[in-house]
Design an enzyme around this catalytic site. Structure first.
Site, PDB file in Angstrom:
ATOM      1  N   LEU A 127      44.741  34.487  41.446  1.00  0.00           N
ATOM      2  CA  LEU A 127      43.573  34.784  40.616  1.00  0.00           C
ATOM      3  C   LEU A 127      43.878  34.486  39.139  1.00  0.00           C
ATOM      4  O   LEU A 127      43.212  33.673  38.506  1.00  0.00           O
ATOM      5  CB  LEU A 127      43.207  36.270  40.780  1.00  0.00           C
ATOM      6  CG  LEU A 127      42.222  36.833  39.752  1.00  0.00           C
ATOM      7  CD1 LEU A 127      40.866  36.161  39.869  1.00  0.00           C
ATOM      8  CD2 LEU A 127      42.087  38.352  39.885  1.00  0.00           C
ATOM      9  N   ASP A 128      44.892  35.157  38.646  1.00  0.00           N
ATOM     10  CA  ASP A 128      45.212  35.127  37.219  1.00  0.00           C
ATOM     11  C   ASP A 128      46.706  35.278  37.102  1.00  0.00           C
ATOM     12  O   ASP A 128      47.183  36.410  37.009  1.00  0.00           O
ATOM     13  CB  ASP A 128      44.470  36.305  36.544  1.00  0.00           C
ATOM     14  CG  ASP A 128      44.873  36.509  35.086  1.00  0.00           C
ATOM     15  OD1 ASP A 128      45.623  35.687  34.542  1.00  0.00           O
ATOM     16  OD2 ASP A 128      44.433  37.521  34.512  1.00  0.00           O
ATOM     17  N   PRO A 129      47.468  34.197  37.232  1.00  0.00           N
ATOM     18  CA  PRO A 129      47.055  32.800  37.097  1.00  0.00           C
ATOM     19  C   PRO A 129      46.572  32.181  38.410  1.00  0.00           C
ATOM     20  O   PRO A 129      47.108  32.481  39.458  1.00  0.00           O
ATOM     21  CB  PRO A 129      48.352  32.117  36.654  1.00  0.00           C
ATOM     22  CG  PRO A 129      49.429  32.897  37.347  1.00  0.00           C
ATOM     23  CD  PRO A 129      48.926  34.324  37.365  1.00  0.00           C
ATOM     24  N   ASP A 132      41.636  31.434  37.190  1.00  0.00           N
ATOM     25  CA  ASP A 132      41.367  31.304  35.750  1.00  0.00           C
ATOM     26  C   ASP A 132      41.629  29.879  35.265  1.00  0.00           C
ATOM     27  O   ASP A 132      40.819  29.283  34.559  1.00  0.00           O
ATOM     28  CB  ASP A 132      42.185  32.332  34.942  1.00  0.00           C
ATOM     29  CG  ASP A 132      43.692  32.210  35.143  1.00  0.00           C
ATOM     30  OD1 ASP A 132      44.120  31.569  36.136  1.00  0.00           O
ATOM     31  OD2 ASP A 132      44.448  32.744  34.308  1.00  0.00           O
ATOM     32  N   ARG A 245      43.039  35.546  25.131  1.00  0.00           N
ATOM     33  CA  ARG A 245      42.957  36.020  26.520  1.00  0.00           C
ATOM     34  C   ARG A 245      43.069  37.536  26.526  1.00  0.00           C
ATOM     35  O   ARG A 245      43.851  38.110  25.772  1.00  0.00           O
ATOM     36  CB  ARG A 245      44.051  35.395  27.373  1.00  0.00           C
ATOM     37  CG  ARG A 245      43.771  33.909  27.643  1.00  0.00           C
ATOM     38  CD  ARG A 245      44.844  33.281  28.473  1.00  0.00           C
ATOM     39  NE  ARG A 245      45.042  33.950  29.730  1.00  0.00           N
ATOM     40  CZ  ARG A 245      44.596  33.502  30.914  1.00  0.00           C
ATOM     41  NH1 ARG A 245      43.895  32.390  30.989  1.00  0.00           N
ATOM     42  NH2 ARG A 245      44.860  34.159  32.026  1.00  0.00           N
TER      43      ARG A 245
END
Lengths: 441, 441
Positions: A127-129, A132, A245
């Site tokens: 997901l994140d990373p 994104d 961010r």
């Protein structure tokens, strides 16, 4: 028949394994799931005809070597520090590899060898990373290819709780590693705004927040992540004047958390003497200046919150002024706070989690200022297929399929910032209901 | 003839060497002073007939060994981390040793061997640690021997500037290591008050200060040192309900310094991008939230100080809002702040420094509460025999003489907390004008 080896069958692997098993039938894969717990593996594979459930301790080098040698691709769901160890074997045996973790220095160093071996070491694919990167790069490329000049990119992500499961004044429960939540933001946050660097020390972080609105979902608060600047190079936007961010929380969360930061309750660098003999009230008392007033009044004055109001309600709800015992022996303040929160912010049966991500772009095109907001909201299906498990696991499963089916032909150390990866990745995510809503103006 | 080897002839060795040379004539010592700079050594020994000036690099093990072998006692003025290296050789060659540094784990570990060798490794024999131990223990023993029960011990020390040399609004100039002053207090301060532990995180330290009055000298501010609790065991006062050690500054200093802490300017953990291209105004600006108001107004609101007043005057005096350049390349905030302060807080010719120490005891005797305040104020004589050089060097010189003349017969690792040391030490310090004033009530 292509063979996939999944190392680790913990909670976050549920949606990944389900996706791979579904794909296995259609594309003729064999999915081997390995963990130290056979029970965990069997829960995940459910005797699926295309599955192999095995017990494997990766400390056993011979067995690990043997299992990797049988696979075409290895997915590591192990703790991030173990990835390079697996990657070295993958390179030696010419097997591709997928992880959801940031590219470490050790991983990066394997790039040339991986290219020589003709394999891909695909990282940052969760997901994140992960999502994104893919969604940000799609928007950045779109803006650049339309002749736009990027002025600002702010990107926020939060692992939250769905509105229907939100039954506490913090609007928060642990859907992810509690320790990381308690220690979040320690150090100094750095980003760039209108061409100027901005530095926020930890004790100011939770009072310098942005309001983030997601259409149809309401308002959130965003606090800056420690490192925004490295994304300039990753996204090829070195000259952008504003880049931030951040992490999303529900409104008021940051004001409440700021109380803990101000007091020093998130400190993990020293131990509280005799903590096992203390009550929570005494624990909090040791961080508040002494005086004749009631502890709540002194605390409110000390950290600068109203004596009555939302933030004090949030503190009261956590029972931090109560005479219940801390229990932990010689623990750090952060450990004591974490233990309390793990009890209070525990998911109840039926609770549904929520992932929210928003990219905010501002750019100039033909002398006109434009904006593009791209927002993702994902709800968990249930306690197994949580939003977190889906948004981490599905992109990993998708890139695995794309590699096995020859749709991604890149070699070496990769992350999903290139079109060859992010276009088919986002397309399949959309089909699975993980879809960004865009709003241009 | 007793032979003393002094390793290191830096600024803080001036008064020590002078004292030893004076004693050498009377007691027939030979004082060898060794440093990498012969010029420095000669400045200190001044061709005194009882002196030997030598060049020695302690990295040269053979020469160091040879010089230690010729001495009866070695005084190390070297950086503290080098003491154990010298101490090991002293033990092997049965030579006593004196330092002004805290007993490290490595030093402590040499205790048994030193005792077997029949020598003393005398540490913590300067000002703080040193004079503080001696004077505190004298008072503690006095109170205990009178049947008193200790209730509270607060002890403050400051290296300051004499009133006649105080010509800036901070009331401060560097009379000691600037880096230590800039980084002072980072971490979490811990002490005990009325039987309860108190924890102060760094960002709250300079706003939780005590007022300290020294009769005949006026008011000071005291902020808590990181570690007060270890002094319970050192002083044998394990059950004392209140124990605090702190650092003294002139009034308003802490309010001014707190601005730097709140902004993040004392942070030594990250580097400022392109710092060499910045002005001080831009440097400060990167820590203050953006906005339409003037930087001073925004800063005042952000850190909670009046827009006009003493603290803002102190900041203005440092020229932190000016367009002069930072110059340092990729420096940490703390390094940039230190470089500025080293210019602004530099001693002028003729400036005189000041050491202030105050022990505050409260105790109970026959059911009555009593107090004993013991205060020391020492002024520097000149730029060489500063208060700092005298209060660090003279106690080292005195214990050296006491050891050589057989007045201290202890063996092993020692500090001046025992009567056999502190009584003759304090007596001779008094003769040299370093005298505590006591006030009982």
């Amino acid at each position: 028949m292509k063979k996939v080896l999944v190392l680790g069958a913990g909670r976050s692997a549920s949606s990944l394994i389900q996706y791979l098993l579904d794909a296995a039938t259609k594309h003729d894969y064999e999915i081997t799931v390995a963990d130290t717990s056979l029970e965990l593996v069997k829960q995940k594979t459910q005797n699926h005809p295309k599955s192999r459930a095995i017990v494997l301790d990766i400390a056993n080098e011979a067995e690990t070597h043997s299992e990797i040698s049988k696979a075409d691709l290895v997915i590591s769901m192990l703790p991030a520090f173990l990835h390079p160890k697996i990657a070295i074997q993958c390179v030696a045996m010419k097997k591709s590899m997928v992880t959801a973790s940031y590219v470490s220095g050790e991983m990066k160093a394997l790039d040339a060898e991986a290219k020589k071996a003709g394999i891909i070491l695909m990282n940052e694919s969760g997901l994140d990373p992960g999502i994104d990167h893919a969604s940000a790069m799609k928007a950045i490329h779109h803006i650049k290819e339309s002749g736009g000049k990027l002025l600002s990119f702010k990107s926020y992500t939060g692992g939250l709780i769905a509105p229907e499961s939100n039954d506490n004044p913090w609007g928060y429960k642990f859907t992810w590693n509690p320790r990381n939540v308690v220690l979040a933001g320690q150090g100094t946050a750095c980003y760039i705004e209108n061409g100027k660097y901005v530095y926020i020390p930890y004790h100011k972080l939770f009072s310098r927040i942005d309001k983030v609105n997601v259409e149809g979902h309401g308002d959130y608060e965003g606090y800056a992540n420690r490192d925004s600047l490295s994304y300039r190079a990753i996204y090829g936007i070195e000259d952008i004047p504003t880049l931030l961010r951040g992490t999303l929380r529900m409104p008021d969360y940051c004001a409440g958390w700021n109380v803990f930061v101000q007091l020093g309750l998130t400190d993990d660098t020293h131990r509280i003497a005799d903590s096992e003999k203390m009550t929570f009230r005494q624990f909090v008392e040791s961080f508040v200046p002494a005086g004749k007033d009631d502890i709540k009044k002194r605390l409110a004055g000390y950290v600068g919150i109203p004596e009555k109001g939302k933030v004090m309600d949030m503190l009261n709800w956590l029972d931090i002024f109560n005479d219940t015992h801390v229990k932990l022996k010689d623990a750090t303040p952060a450990q004591i706070l974490q233990a309390l929160l793990e009890e209070k912010w525990k998911l109840k049966e039926g609770d549904i989690d929520l992932i929210v991500m928003q990219h905010q772009f501002e750019y100039e095109i033909s002398g006109k200022k434009r904006s593009l907001f791209s927002s993702l909201v994902v709800k968990g299906d249930d306690a197994i297929h949580t939003a977190m498990a889906k948004t981490v696991g599905l992109p990993m499963g998708i890139v695995t399929k794309l590699i096995l089916n020859g749709k991604i032909n890149l070699k070496g150390v990769c992350i999903p910032t290139v079109k060859e990866i992010y276009l088919p990745l986002l397309e399949e995510l959309e089909r699975l209901g993980i879809k960004f809503r865009e709003k241009e103006s």
